[in-house]
Design a protein around this motif. Structure first.
Motif, PDB file in Angstrom:
ATOM      1  N   HIS A   7       0.758  -1.134  -0.057  1.00 33.65           N
ATOM      2  CA  HIS A   7      -0.251   0.095  -0.012  1.00 33.65           C
ATOM      3  C   HIS A   7       0.707   1.281   0.000  1.00 33.65           C
ATOM      4  O   HIS A   7       2.040   1.241   0.458  1.00 33.65           O
ATOM      5  CB  HIS A   7      -0.897  -0.011   1.217  1.00 33.65           C
ATOM      6  CG  HIS A   7      -1.722  -1.248   1.258  1.00 33.65           C
ATOM      7  ND1 HIS A   7      -2.852  -1.194   0.854  1.00 33.65           N
ATOM      8  CD2 HIS A   7      -1.652  -2.150   2.149  1.00 33.65           C
ATOM      9  CE1 HIS A   7      -3.623  -2.455   0.893  1.00 33.65           C
ATOM     10  NE2 HIS A   7      -2.867  -3.020   1.959  1.00 33.65           N
ATOM     11  N   LEU A   8       0.188   2.409  -0.418  1.00 35.95           N
ATOM     12  CA  LEU A   8       1.020   3.629  -0.586  1.00 35.95           C
ATOM     13  C   LEU A   8       0.391   4.452   0.853  1.00 35.95           C
ATOM     14  O   LEU A   8      -0.549   4.384   1.169  1.00 35.95           O
ATOM     15  CB  LEU A   8       0.906   4.406  -1.731  1.00 35.95           C
ATOM     16  CG  LEU A   8       1.493   3.745  -2.993  1.00 35.95           C
ATOM     17  CD1 LEU A   8       1.278   4.573  -4.278  1.00 35.95           C
ATOM     18  CD2 LEU A   8       3.023   3.736  -2.765  1.00 35.95           C
ATOM     19  N   PHE A   9       1.548   5.136   1.413  1.00 37.92           N
ATOM     20  CA  PHE A   9       1.369   5.797   2.583  1.00 37.92           C
ATOM     21  C   PHE A   9       1.734   7.245   2.332  1.00 37.92           C
ATOM     22  O   PHE A   9       2.785   7.365   1.827  1.00 37.92           O
ATOM     23  CB  PHE A   9       1.748   5.269   3.873  1.00 37.92           C
ATOM     24  CG  PHE A   9       1.184   3.952   4.158  1.00 37.92           C
ATOM     25  CD1 PHE A   9      -0.147   3.749   4.997  1.00 37.92           C
ATOM     26  CD2 PHE A   9       1.515   2.717   3.832  1.00 37.92           C
ATOM     27  CE1 PHE A   9      -0.811   2.625   5.215  1.00 37.92           C
ATOM     28  CE2 PHE A   9       1.128   1.623   4.238  1.00 37.92           C
ATOM     29  CZ  PHE A   9      -0.042   1.509   4.801  1.00 37.92           C
ATOM     30  N   ILE A  10       1.040   8.159   2.829  1.00 38.47           N
ATOM     31  CA  ILE A  10       1.650   9.702   2.917  1.00 38.47           C
ATOM     32  C   ILE A  10       1.802   9.903   4.399  1.00 38.47           C
ATOM     33  O   ILE A  10       0.803   9.927   4.989  1.00 38.47           O
ATOM     34  CB  ILE A  10       0.749  10.559   2.371  1.00 38.47           C
ATOM     35  CG1 ILE A  10       0.542  10.424   0.701  1.00 38.47           C
ATOM     36  CG2 ILE A  10       1.067  12.162   2.383  1.00 38.47           C
ATOM     37  CD1 ILE A  10      -0.557  11.264   0.097  1.00 38.47           C
ATOM     38  N   GLY A  53       8.063  21.012   9.050  1.00 41.01           N
ATOM     39  CA  GLY A  53       7.868  19.289   9.211  1.00 41.01           C
ATOM     40  C   GLY A  53       8.526  19.037   7.711  1.00 41.01           C
ATOM     41  O   GLY A  53       8.864  19.599   6.866  1.00 41.01           O
ATOM     42  N   GLY A  54       7.696  17.878   7.592  1.00 36.78           N
ATOM     43  CA  GLY A  54       7.875  17.163   6.064  1.00 36.78           C
ATOM     44  C   GLY A  54       6.924  16.147   5.711  1.00 36.78           C
ATOM     45  O   GLY A  54       6.094  15.800   6.326  1.00 36.78           O
ATOM     46  N   VAL A  55       7.310  15.576   4.540  1.00 32.72           N
ATOM     47  CA  VAL A  55       6.205  14.662   3.855  1.00 32.72           C
ATOM     48  C   VAL A  55       6.935  13.553   3.492  1.00 32.72           C
ATOM     49  O   VAL A  55       8.154  13.782   2.877  1.00 32.72           O
ATOM     50  CB  VAL A  55       5.133  15.262   2.929  1.00 32.72           C
ATOM     51  CG1 VAL A  55       4.411  13.970   2.124  1.00 32.72           C
ATOM     52  CG2 VAL A  55       4.585  16.422   3.388  1.00 32.72           C
ATOM     53  N   ILE A  56       6.609  12.214   3.596  1.00 31.27           N
ATOM     54  CA  ILE A  56       7.256  11.149   3.058  1.00 31.27           C
ATOM     55  C   ILE A  56       6.201  10.186   2.401  1.00 31.27           C
ATOM     56  O   ILE A  56       5.152  10.045   2.854  1.00 31.27           O
ATOM     57  CB  ILE A  56       7.824  10.142   4.340  1.00 31.27           C
ATOM     58  CG1 ILE A  56       8.736  10.868   4.931  1.00 31.27           C
ATOM     59  CG2 ILE A  56       8.474   8.788   3.449  1.00 31.27           C
ATOM     60  CD1 ILE A  56       9.428  10.147   6.287  1.00 31.27           C
ATOM     61  N   ILE A  57       6.391   9.947   1.219  1.00 31.46           N
ATOM     62  CA  ILE A  57       5.563   8.888   0.400  1.00 31.46           C
ATOM     63  C   ILE A  57       6.191   7.531   0.658  1.00 31.46           C
ATOM     64  O   ILE A  57       7.338   7.240   0.265  1.00 31.46           O
ATOM     65  CB  ILE A  57       5.378   9.334  -0.927  1.00 31.46           C
ATOM     66  CG1 ILE A  57       4.626  10.565  -0.952  1.00 31.46           C
ATOM     67  CG2 ILE A  57       4.456   8.205  -1.789  1.00 31.46           C
ATOM     68  CD1 ILE A  57       4.551  11.120  -2.406  1.00 31.46           C
TER      69      ILE A  57
END
Length: 63
Positions: A7-10, A53-57
């Motif tokens: 699955h893909l998660f953000i 902050g930040g974002v990770i896929i």
């Protein structure tokens, strides 16, 4: 047994410490991220604008 499709998660990260404190940890943070890029779990990442902050896929079997 069938292979599970990942699955893909953000993932949204929010900094709770002052910027000058978080900036001191940026090199170890990027080294940590590299481990997950090399394992194939992280696909993309970057800072939020403004820098709060930040974002990770990421891809994984589950949370």
């Amino acid at each position: 047994m069938p292979k599970m499709t990942p699955h893909l998660f953000i993932i949204i990260l929010k900094c709770t410490a002052p910027f000058d404190r978080t900036e001191q940890s940026i090199v170890p943070h990027r080294e940590y991220l590299d481990l997950y890029y090399k394992s194939g779990h992280f696909l993309a990442s970057g800072p939020l604008v403004p820098r709060t902050g930040g974002v990770i896929i990421a891809k994984a079997k589950d949370k």
